[in-house]
Design a protein around this motif. Sequence first.
Motif, PDB file in Angstrom:
ATOM      1  N   SER A 275      30.274   9.241 -17.472  1.00 51.98           N
ATOM      2  CA  SER A 275      31.700   9.563 -17.532  1.00 51.98           C
ATOM      3  C   SER A 275      32.156  10.092 -16.172  1.00 51.98           C
ATOM      4  O   SER A 275      31.328  10.491 -15.345  1.00 51.98           O
ATOM      5  CB  SER A 275      31.948  10.625 -18.593  1.00 51.98           C
ATOM      6  OG  SER A 275      31.395  11.875 -18.171  1.00 51.98           O
ATOM      7  N   PRO A 276      33.457  10.139 -15.918  1.00 51.38           N
ATOM      8  CA  PRO A 276      33.922  10.715 -14.648  1.00 51.38           C
ATOM      9  C   PRO A 276      33.394  12.129 -14.410  1.00 51.38           C
ATOM     10  O   PRO A 276      32.988  12.462 -13.291  1.00 51.38           O
ATOM     11  CB  PRO A 276      35.439  10.678 -14.790  1.00 51.38           C
ATOM     12  CG  PRO A 276      35.704   9.505 -15.677  1.00 51.38           C
ATOM     13  CD  PRO A 276      34.581   9.526 -16.663  1.00 51.38           C
TER      14      PRO A 276
ATOM     15  N   ASP B 120      36.846   3.808  -9.192  1.00 44.77           N
ATOM     16  CA  ASP B 120      36.654   2.806 -10.235  1.00 44.77           C
ATOM     17  C   ASP B 120      37.423   1.528  -9.912  1.00 44.77           C
ATOM     18  O   ASP B 120      38.418   1.529  -9.191  1.00 44.77           O
ATOM     19  CB  ASP B 120      37.087   3.370 -11.591  1.00 44.77           C
ATOM     20  CG  ASP B 120      36.015   4.258 -12.194  1.00 44.77           C
ATOM     21  OD1 ASP B 120      34.886   3.777 -12.352  1.00 44.77           O
ATOM     22  OD2 ASP B 120      36.296   5.441 -12.474  1.00 44.77           O
TER      23      ASP B 120
ATOM     24  N   THR C  36      41.086   6.491 -11.102  1.00 42.52           N
ATOM     25  CA  THR C  36      40.626   7.603 -11.931  1.00 42.52           C
ATOM     26  C   THR C  36      41.224   8.871 -11.334  1.00 42.52           C
ATOM     27  O   THR C  36      40.880   9.261 -10.215  1.00 42.52           O
ATOM     28  CB  THR C  36      39.089   7.684 -11.960  1.00 42.52           C
ATOM     29  OG1 THR C  36      38.573   6.535 -12.643  1.00 42.52           O
ATOM     30  CG2 THR C  36      38.622   8.944 -12.693  1.00 42.52           C
ATOM     31  N   ARG C  37      42.147   9.481 -12.050  1.00 46.12           N
ATOM     32  CA  ARG C  37      42.931  10.589 -11.514  1.00 46.12           C
ATOM     33  C   ARG C  37      42.074  11.829 -11.287  1.00 46.12           C
ATOM     34  O   ARG C  37      41.221  12.171 -12.116  1.00 46.12           O
ATOM     35  CB  ARG C  37      44.088  10.931 -12.456  1.00 46.12           C
ATOM     36  CG  ARG C  37      45.006   9.748 -12.751  1.00 46.12           C
ATOM     37  CD  ARG C  37      45.889   9.429 -11.570  1.00 46.12           C
ATOM     38  NE  ARG C  37      46.634   8.171 -11.756  1.00 46.12           N
ATOM     39  CZ  ARG C  37      47.526   7.701 -10.899  1.00 46.12           C
ATOM     40  NH1 ARG C  37      47.786   8.386  -9.787  1.00 46.12           N
ATOM     41  NH2 ARG C  37      48.146   6.563 -11.124  1.00 46.12           N
TER      42      ARG C  37
ATOM     43  N   THR D 108      32.460   4.925 -12.862  1.00 43.04           N
ATOM     44  CA  THR D 108      32.295   5.693 -14.095  1.00 43.04           C
ATOM     45  C   THR D 108      32.595   4.786 -15.291  1.00 43.04           C
ATOM     46  O   THR D 108      32.832   3.588 -15.146  1.00 43.04           O
ATOM     47  CB  THR D 108      33.244   6.900 -14.115  1.00 43.04           C
ATOM     48  OG1 THR D 108      34.582   6.458 -14.417  1.00 43.04           O
ATOM     49  CG2 THR D 108      33.252   7.630 -12.777  1.00 43.04           C
TER      50      THR D 108
ATOM     51  N   GLN E  83      41.231  10.831  -4.194  1.00 43.45           N
ATOM     52  CA  GLN E  83      41.661   9.885  -5.222  1.00 43.45           C
ATOM     53  C   GLN E  83      41.699   8.471  -4.645  1.00 43.45           C
ATOM     54  O   GLN E  83      42.204   8.260  -3.546  1.00 43.45           O
ATOM     55  CB  GLN E  83      43.042  10.270  -5.736  1.00 43.45           C
ATOM     56  CG  GLN E  83      43.495   9.451  -6.934  1.00 43.45           C
ATOM     57  CD  GLN E  83      44.647  10.112  -7.657  1.00 43.45           C
ATOM     58  OE1 GLN E  83      44.437  10.954  -8.530  1.00 43.45           O
ATOM     59  NE2 GLN E  83      45.856   9.738  -7.302  1.00 43.45           N
TER      60      GLN E  83
ATOM     61  N   SER F 142      41.840  14.486 -13.927  1.00 41.72           N
ATOM     62  CA  SER F 142      41.137  14.189 -15.178  1.00 41.72           C
ATOM     63  C   SER F 142      39.747  14.812 -15.226  1.00 41.72           C
ATOM     64  O   SER F 142      39.077  14.733 -16.256  1.00 41.72           O
ATOM     65  CB  SER F 142      41.038  12.674 -15.380  1.00 41.72           C
ATOM     66  OG  SER F 142      40.138  12.092 -14.436  1.00 41.72           O
TER      67      SER F 142
ATOM     68  N   ASN G 159      35.201   4.572 -16.680  1.00 39.73           N
ATOM     69  CA  ASN G 159      36.546   4.020 -16.541  1.00 39.73           C
ATOM     70  C   ASN G 159      36.530   2.605 -15.966  1.00 39.73           C
ATOM     71  O   ASN G 159      37.561   1.940 -15.945  1.00 39.73           O
ATOM     72  CB  ASN G 159      37.417   4.919 -15.665  1.00 39.73           C
ATOM     73  CG  ASN G 159      37.853   6.168 -16.397  1.00 39.73           C
ATOM     74  OD1 ASN G 159      37.709   6.271 -17.607  1.00 39.73           O
ATOM     75  ND2 ASN G 159      38.381   7.132 -15.666  1.00 39.73           N
ATOM     76  N   SER G 160      35.365   2.169 -15.473  1.00 40.24           N
ATOM     77  CA  SER G 160      35.209   0.758 -15.098  1.00 40.24           C
ATOM     78  C   SER G 160      33.825   0.311 -15.560  1.00 40.24           C
ATOM     79  O   SER G 160      33.577   0.257 -16.762  1.00 40.24           O
ATOM     80  CB  SER G 160      35.465   0.519 -13.610  1.00 40.24           C
ATOM     81  OG  SER G 160      34.600   1.272 -12.775  1.00 40.24           O
TER      82      SER G 160
END
Length: 322
Positions: A40-41, A60, A65-66, A32, A80, A69, A34-35
């Motif tokens: 987006s996630p 990611d 990536t929690r 996503t 996760q 979130s 996040n990397s």
Amino acid sequence: MATAPTGQLVNPFELQEDAGYFWLKGNLHSHTTNSDGKPSPQQRLDGYVAQGYDYLCLSDHYDITRVESVEAPDGFVLVQGAELHPDNPFGGQRHHFVCLNIHENMDSTKMPPQHVIDKVNGQGGSVWLAHPHWSSINIMRDVLPLHGLAGIEVHNTICRTYGRGESSVHWDDWMELENKLYPCLANDDAHAFDSESKDTYQSWTMVCVKERSAAAVCEALKSGASYGSTGPQIHDIQLRRVDRPGDESPLVEATVRCSEAQRIAAVHDQVGVEYREPGKTFESATFTLRANARWARFEVVGPDGAKAWSNPFDLTGIERDA
């Protein structure tokens, strides 16, 4: 009798519906914003939900990536994890590890690969060797010095677009060198937007579980209660010993039930066999495996060339029918 392999795996096709088991479809390798992914996630999650997947890992690079979130619908399972990248001290390219069911970040770039594996396992997670063909990983040089890996990513969609999507030879080499059975994953490694039709919704891992939870999914993966696919379904695989006049070595007969197939390969620790019906497709096949094989895994190839990979089966302990 041939030496039995270690790392015994369950036969997921013996886990019955009336005992509470069911199948879930998921992808354990995706990226996503996040990397280095484009969506987006939440966009990534929404895409897999809309395509009928049951579980997903937003893996990611470097950082977790929690799962809290993003918002998933009821019943959808979020695993996760992260893709971690320790340097390879053995001479090959940098390692790519898909790490599942973890909750603490670590700076994998400053850790030897064995320390990363140990720390992930210490969190109750699992470490999977990602796309070794694409990464030019040599099993003897780069993997045998390590211990505690859970298994291998046998197919990776985005790596396929670069000509190195399947790592089945690495899988076989690893198991033969160690005489140990390892389960597989098939993943997208999605980076692109859905609209690019490049690396999304083309690979998945089916798991046989009793509940919709990350713990159940991860346990099924580690135990081998799963199979990977880019299309075909595997409905059942049954193995039995057969004795035939004149055969000096014990033989094992396999019966495979699947979606429409053009051929099935049984890959052994040495060589293998293929079942096909020239000019026809089929949904069930019964055939004899190679004498004295220690293990076998099955590849089901659909009419369009898409493939499914079973996990390996230990053939050494199969008894004669009573």
